[in-house]
Design a protein around this motif. Structure first.
Motif, PDB file in Angstrom:
ATOM      1  N   LEU A  84       0.952  -1.444   0.102  1.00  0.00           N
ATOM      2  CA  LEU A  84       0.009   0.080  -0.039  1.00  0.00           C
ATOM      3  C   LEU A  84       1.034   1.433   0.060  1.00  0.00           C
ATOM      4  CD1 LEU A  84      -2.776  -0.935   2.395  1.00  0.00           C
ATOM      5  CD2 LEU A  84      -2.736  -0.752   0.172  1.00  0.00           C
ATOM      6  N   HIS A  85       2.217   1.278   0.479  1.00  0.00           N
ATOM      7  CA  HIS A  85       3.019   2.246   0.510  1.00  0.00           C
ATOM      8  C   HIS A  85       4.123   2.128  -0.589  1.00  0.00           C
ATOM      9  CE1 HIS A  85       1.139   3.329   4.442  1.00  0.00           C
ATOM     10  NE2 HIS A  85       1.324   1.963   4.705  1.00  0.00           N
TER      11      HIS A  85
ATOM     12  N   TRP B  19     -10.561  -4.562   4.525  1.00  0.00           N
ATOM     13  CA  TRP B  19     -10.436  -3.086   3.904  1.00  0.00           C
ATOM     14  C   TRP B  19      -9.082  -3.461   2.916  1.00  0.00           C
ATOM     15  CZ3 TRP B  19     -11.692  -0.771   9.271  1.00  0.00           C
ATOM     16  CH2 TRP B  19     -12.657  -0.648   9.524  1.00  0.00           C
ATOM     17  N   LEU B  20      -8.377  -4.290   3.440  1.00  0.00           N
ATOM     18  CA  LEU B  20      -6.935  -4.224   2.570  1.00  0.00           C
ATOM     19  C   LEU B  20      -7.542  -4.885   1.326  1.00  0.00           C
ATOM     20  CD1 LEU B  20      -4.187  -5.586   4.879  1.00  0.00           C
ATOM     21  CD2 LEU B  20      -4.304  -3.716   3.297  1.00  0.00           C
TER      22      LEU B  20
ATOM     23  N   GLU C 212      -7.091  -3.486  -2.393  1.00  0.00           N
ATOM     24  CA  GLU C 212      -6.346  -4.252  -3.792  1.00  0.00           C
ATOM     25  C   GLU C 212      -7.409  -4.231  -4.772  1.00  0.00           C
ATOM     26  OE1 GLU C 212      -3.399  -6.973  -1.078  1.00  0.00           O
ATOM     27  OE2 GLU C 212      -5.360  -7.717  -1.690  1.00  0.00           O
ATOM     28  N   GLN C 213      -8.629  -4.296  -4.682  1.00  0.00           N
ATOM     29  CA  GLN C 213      -9.402  -4.451  -5.593  1.00  0.00           C
ATOM     30  C   GLN C 213     -10.040  -3.139  -6.377  1.00  0.00           C
ATOM     31  OE1 GLN C 213     -12.806  -6.890  -4.197  1.00  0.00           O
ATOM     32  NE2 GLN C 213     -11.313  -8.627  -3.927  1.00  0.00           N
ATOM     33  N   ASN C 214      -9.191  -1.894  -5.635  1.00  0.00           N
ATOM     34  CA  ASN C 214     -10.007  -0.463  -6.183  1.00  0.00           C
ATOM     35  C   ASN C 214     -11.140  -0.184  -5.717  1.00  0.00           C
ATOM     36  OD1 ASN C 214      -8.622   2.000  -6.970  1.00  0.00           O
ATOM     37  ND2 ASN C 214      -9.543   1.688  -8.882  1.00  0.00           N
ATOM     38  N   ASN C 215     -11.720  -0.970  -4.624  1.00  0.00           N
ATOM     39  CA  ASN C 215     -13.028  -0.499  -4.145  1.00  0.00           C
ATOM     40  C   ASN C 215     -13.015   0.262  -2.889  1.00  0.00           C
ATOM     41  OD1 ASN C 215     -15.623  -0.614  -3.334  1.00  0.00           O
ATOM     42  ND2 ASN C 215     -15.810  -2.703  -3.089  1.00  0.00           N
TER      43      ASN C 215
END
Length: 259
Positions: A14-15, A160-161, A165-168
């Motif tokens: 994520l970073h 939430w991760l 990752e699914q851009n949702n």
């Protein structure tokens, strides 16, 4: 344990940081403990910085508390940091170490960590500078953690991760309520129940064979507290004793010391 590795890898991603695992996670049962061998780990950072960690070995013993494991950890040595773009090469040697931790599997929480190191050596291969530390002692603890609440936090974090990752990024009203409650808990009692300390002794900074700086003792104590609007502030206190300059340090030594 595999879930912990996956979470570690996903959080770094994520970073913009990539955790590389070469080989498999190996868990072997012995008489009274489990021998755990992690994959060969390396990390790629933005800007071409690369950290070679290596293979971490763990002996895990079950404790009287459910899902709480007592772990003896052996870190690989040396670890190496490189950056060809900046012509950097830095080695971390940990020849003598004694590391013990208590880990709660369901929450992926280290409730306590005690680490002793002797004769640490940090080498800058490019500038021929070296930092040696005779003794280093690190302690971290969480007092009376609410493991049930932390398990809830981990489940929400994994959910939430996956969405990220699914851009949702859409959150329902229930998601918002859960996030608010868990955030208040995380920056409240849980965060403020943590404390860490680091003690170093016999610290030397050298260039080649010449010692530039001696520090007899360094004590660092850090804790967290909640401040305005629920934000966290790190309270730290540092003491240094017995500082001796052998001779006027070079500009590069001063620069490295200030980082």
């Amino acid at each position: 344990m595999q879930k912990s590795l996956d979470r570690f890898q996903r959080n770094l991603a994520l970073h913009g940081v990539t955790a590389n695992f070469e080989g498999a996670l190996i868990i072997e049962k012995a008489d009274t403990y489990y021998a755990i061998t992690l994959p060969d780990i390396s990390i790629d950072y933005p800007g071409q910085s690369h950290l070679d960690i290596g293979i971490i070995s763990i002996n895990a013993l079950p404790s009287k508390n459910k899902d709480l494991w007592r772990m003896r950890v052996a870190l690989p040595t040396p670890m190496r940091i490189t950056n060809p773009l900046k012509d950097e090469s830095f080695n971390i040697h940990l020849p003598a170490q004694n590391i013990e931790a208590f880990w709660h599997g369901e929450t992926d929480l280290v409730t306590s960590l005690h680490a002793d190191f002797q004769n640490i050596r940090l080498e800058d291969a490019v500038s021929n500078q070296q930092i040696t530390i005779g003794n280093a002692n690190f302690n971290h603890g969480v007092s009376n953690p609410d493991l049930g609440k932390l398990a809830e936090y981990r489940k929400a974090q994994d959910k939430w991760l996956s969405r990220t990752e699914q851009n949702n990024h859409a959150l329902t009203e229930e998601d918002m309520k859960t996030a608010e409650n868990l955030f208040n808990f995380y920056v409240g009692d849980y965060a403020q129940s943590q404390e860490s300390s680091l003690k170093l002794s016999d610290v030397k900074i050298k260039e080649g064979e010449k010692t530039r700086l001696n520090i007899n003792d360094v004590d660092i104590l850090a804790s967290l507290k909640s401040v305005d609007d629920g934000l966290l502030d790190i309270l730290s206190h540092t003491e240094m004793n017995g500082i001796t300059l052998s001779q006027t340090p070079t500009a590069s030594t001063i620069t490295n010391l200030s980082l």
